[in-house]
Scaffold this motif. Structure first.
Motif, mmCIF file in Angstrom:
data_model
loop_
_atom_site.group_PDB
_atom_site.id
_atom_site.type_symbol
_atom_site.label_atom_id
_atom_site.label_comp_id
_atom_site.label_asym_id
_atom_site.label_seq_id
_atom_site.Cartn_x
_atom_site.Cartn_y
_atom_site.Cartn_z
ATOM 1 N N THR A 31 -34.945 31.090 39.279
ATOM 2 C CA THR A 31 -35.547 30.767 37.985
ATOM 3 C C THR A 31 -35.526 29.259 37.791
ATOM 4 O O THR A 31 -34.682 28.551 38.352
ATOM 5 C CB THR A 31 -34.755 31.399 36.833
ATOM 6 O OG1 THR A 31 -33.407 30.931 36.899
ATOM 7 C CG2 THR A 31 -34.785 32.915 36.888
ATOM 8 N N LEU A 50 -39.449 31.558 39.387
ATOM 9 C CA LEU A 50 -39.732 32.456 38.274
ATOM 10 C C LEU A 50 -39.375 31.754 36.971
ATOM 11 O O LEU A 50 -38.221 31.364 36.768
ATOM 12 C CB LEU A 50 -38.904 33.741 38.412
ATOM 13 C CG LEU A 50 -38.947 34.679 37.205
ATOM 14 C CD1 LEU A 50 -40.351 35.243 36.990
ATOM 15 C CD2 LEU A 50 -37.946 35.824 37.382
ATOM 16 N N GLY A 52 -38.467 32.664 34.070
ATOM 17 C CA GLY A 52 -38.021 33.956 33.564
ATOM 18 C C GLY A 52 -37.725 33.928 32.072
ATOM 19 O O GLY A 52 -37.364 32.890 31.518
ATOM 20 N N ASP A 53 -37.837 35.107 31.470
ATOM 21 C CA ASP A 53 -37.441 35.174 30.055
ATOM 22 C C ASP A 53 -35.913 35.190 29.931
ATOM 23 O O ASP A 53 -35.371 35.189 28.825
ATOM 24 C CB ASP A 53 -38.094 36.358 29.339
ATOM 25 C CG ASP A 53 -37.657 37.697 29.890
ATOM 26 O OD1 ASP A 53 -36.945 37.737 30.915
ATOM 27 O OD2 ASP A 53 -38.034 38.725 29.292
ATOM 28 N N SER A 54 -35.223 35.139 31.089
ATOM 29 C CA SER A 54 -33.770 34.922 31.053
ATOM 30 C C SER A 54 -33.462 33.595 30.369
ATOM 31 O O SER A 54 -32.324 33.330 30.004
ATOM 32 C CB SER A 54 -33.187 34.934 32.475
ATOM 33 O OG SER A 54 -33.913 34.056 33.316
ATOM 34 N N ASP A 92 -42.904 34.878 33.477
ATOM 35 C CA ASP A 92 -42.554 36.153 32.837
ATOM 36 C C ASP A 92 -43.401 36.341 31.588
ATOM 37 O O ASP A 92 -43.616 35.397 30.826
ATOM 38 C CB ASP A 92 -41.077 36.105 32.400
ATOM 39 C CG ASP A 92 -40.268 37.224 33.001
ATOM 40 O OD1 ASP A 92 -40.857 38.224 33.441
ATOM 41 O OD2 ASP A 92 -39.023 37.087 33.031
ATOM 42 N N LYS A 122 -45.220 38.234 35.583
ATOM 43 C CA LYS A 122 -44.316 39.375 35.806
ATOM 44 C C LYS A 122 -44.158 40.122 34.498
ATOM 45 O O LYS A 122 -44.088 39.503 33.431
ATOM 46 C CB LYS A 122 -42.952 38.880 36.305
ATOM 47 C CG LYS A 122 -41.911 40.006 36.397
ATOM 48 C CD LYS A 122 -40.649 39.567 37.096
ATOM 49 C CE LYS A 122 -39.610 38.949 36.183
ATOM 50 N NZ LYS A 122 -39.158 39.822 35.088
ATOM 51 N N HIS A 146 -41.492 44.953 37.595
ATOM 52 C CA HIS A 146 -40.030 44.802 37.442
ATOM 53 C C HIS A 146 -39.465 46.140 36.967
ATOM 54 O O HIS A 146 -39.756 46.575 35.851
ATOM 55 C CB HIS A 146 -39.778 43.683 36.410
ATOM 56 C CG HIS A 146 -38.336 43.352 36.188
ATOM 57 N ND1 HIS A 146 -37.937 42.136 35.670
ATOM 58 C CD2 HIS A 146 -37.178 44.053 36.377
ATOM 59 C CE1 HIS A 146 -36.622 42.101 35.560
ATOM 60 N NE2 HIS A 146 -36.138 43.266 35.980
ATOM 61 N N ILE A 212 -32.316 41.737 42.719
ATOM 62 C CA ILE A 212 -31.243 41.047 41.981
ATOM 63 C C ILE A 212 -30.211 42.126 41.660
ATOM 64 O O ILE A 212 -30.502 43.081 40.931
ATOM 65 C CB ILE A 212 -31.779 40.294 40.737
ATOM 66 C CG1 ILE A 212 -30.632 39.679 39.944
ATOM 67 C CG2 ILE A 212 -32.674 41.147 39.843
ATOM 68 C CD1 ILE A 212 -31.032 38.531 39.024
#
Ligand code: KIV
Length: 286
Positions: A31, A50, A52-54, A92, A122, A146, A212
């Motif tokens: 990410t 990525l 990511g929305d993390s 994301d 994603k 995902h 992951i």
């Protein structure tokens, strides 16, 4: 019309993933949410970045990914695009951006690609997203699916636990993966699923699996950069291997600077500017 050559040979495009799988070569994905980290991971040789929305957990401190907005992802994608020269950039789709109809989903995905510079998107979900994935792919939007633990379902799931642990749930995961492949996804994230199930999915699918917490058999491994470098808070899941402790490095640097300021040793003469020699300070001081 002249066809411009792709930027350069090292640049990763979507077809490179399948080619790597066919060669049996593992790829890596990390990410990134900003220019410096995108630049660092790209220069280190990461093939996929990525956005990511993390970021909801890692940089915004929301505690989960639910509040992350299109604007937050878009701004991050733009910065990452400026920092990364070679990696494939996947954005994301945040929670809510693909839940209210196909046209809105397509519009949001196009925004991430046209305005942000993402090269793929994603989204989370299994068989319930098959129609949506088909529509996006029909609109020339490359999709990463995902399944397994889907953090945007945290309230429904009641936490973050390993998925696909019963025979029935495992079969359902494998079926979901196949349906998403048929729908046109070019890769699929498997998050927190038993390694045996990830191995089956990886073997049975022609598209790449991105694991992951899903064991070593996946075609591609992904981690949240902040976990890998020790820049996140709270207990790390057991699948994270932490390679550095950047929190400690930052803490030491900031503490030392505070000390230097307080004892007067920062800034010194070299770290500040004097008047030119021909200017008389007495003319200035009253
Ligand atoms: O948002 C994210 O970083 C992700 C990865 C954990 C796969 O979805």
């Amino acid at each position: 019309m002249a066809y411009l050559k792709p930027d350069k040979p090292e640049k990763i495009y979507v077809p490179a993933l399948r080619a790597a799988k066919e060669r049996g070569e593992k790829l890596v994905c990390l990410t990134a949410y900003d220019y410096p980290s995108a630049r660092i991971v790209d220069e280190a040789g990461v093939e996929i970045i990525l956005v990511g929305d993390s970021m909801g957990n890692v940089i915004h401190g929301y505690g989960n990914t639910i509040p992350v907005t299109m604007d937050e992802i878009l701004s991050a994608v733009k910065a990452v695009k400026r920092g990364a020269s070679n990696a494939l950039i996947v954005a994301d789709m945040p929670y809510g951006s693909y839940h209210t109809g196909e046209n809105t989903t397509v519009r949001n995905a196009l925004t991430l690609m046209k305005d942000g510079g993402a090269e793929a998107i994603k989204l989370e979900g299994g068989r319930n997203r098959v129609q949506l994935v088909k529509r996006l792919v029909d609109e020339e939007i490359p999709v990463v699916a995902h399944i397994g633990l889907t953090p945007q379902s945290v309230h429904k799931l009641g936490g973050y636990s390993v998925q696909g642990k019963t025979a029935e749930a495992a079969k359902r995961l494998i079926e979901d993966a196949k349906l998403l492949e048929e729908a046109g996804a070019f890769a699929i994230v498997l998050e927190l699923v038993p390694r045996e199930i990830a191995a089956i999915v990886t073997k049975e699918l022609a598209i790449s699996t991105i694991g992951i917490g899903a064991g070593t058999e996946c075609d591609i491994q992904v981690l949240v950069l902040h976990d890998l470098i020790g820049l996140s808070f709270g207990r790390l899941p057991r699948f994270v291997r932490q390679y550095a402790n950047i929190r400690e490095v930052m803490n030491e640097a900031v503490s030392k600077w505070i000390e230097d300021v307080k004892d007067g040793s920062y800034p010194n003469e070299k770290e500040s500017y004097g008047l030119p020699k021909d200017v008389d300070i007495n003319e200035i001081e009253s």
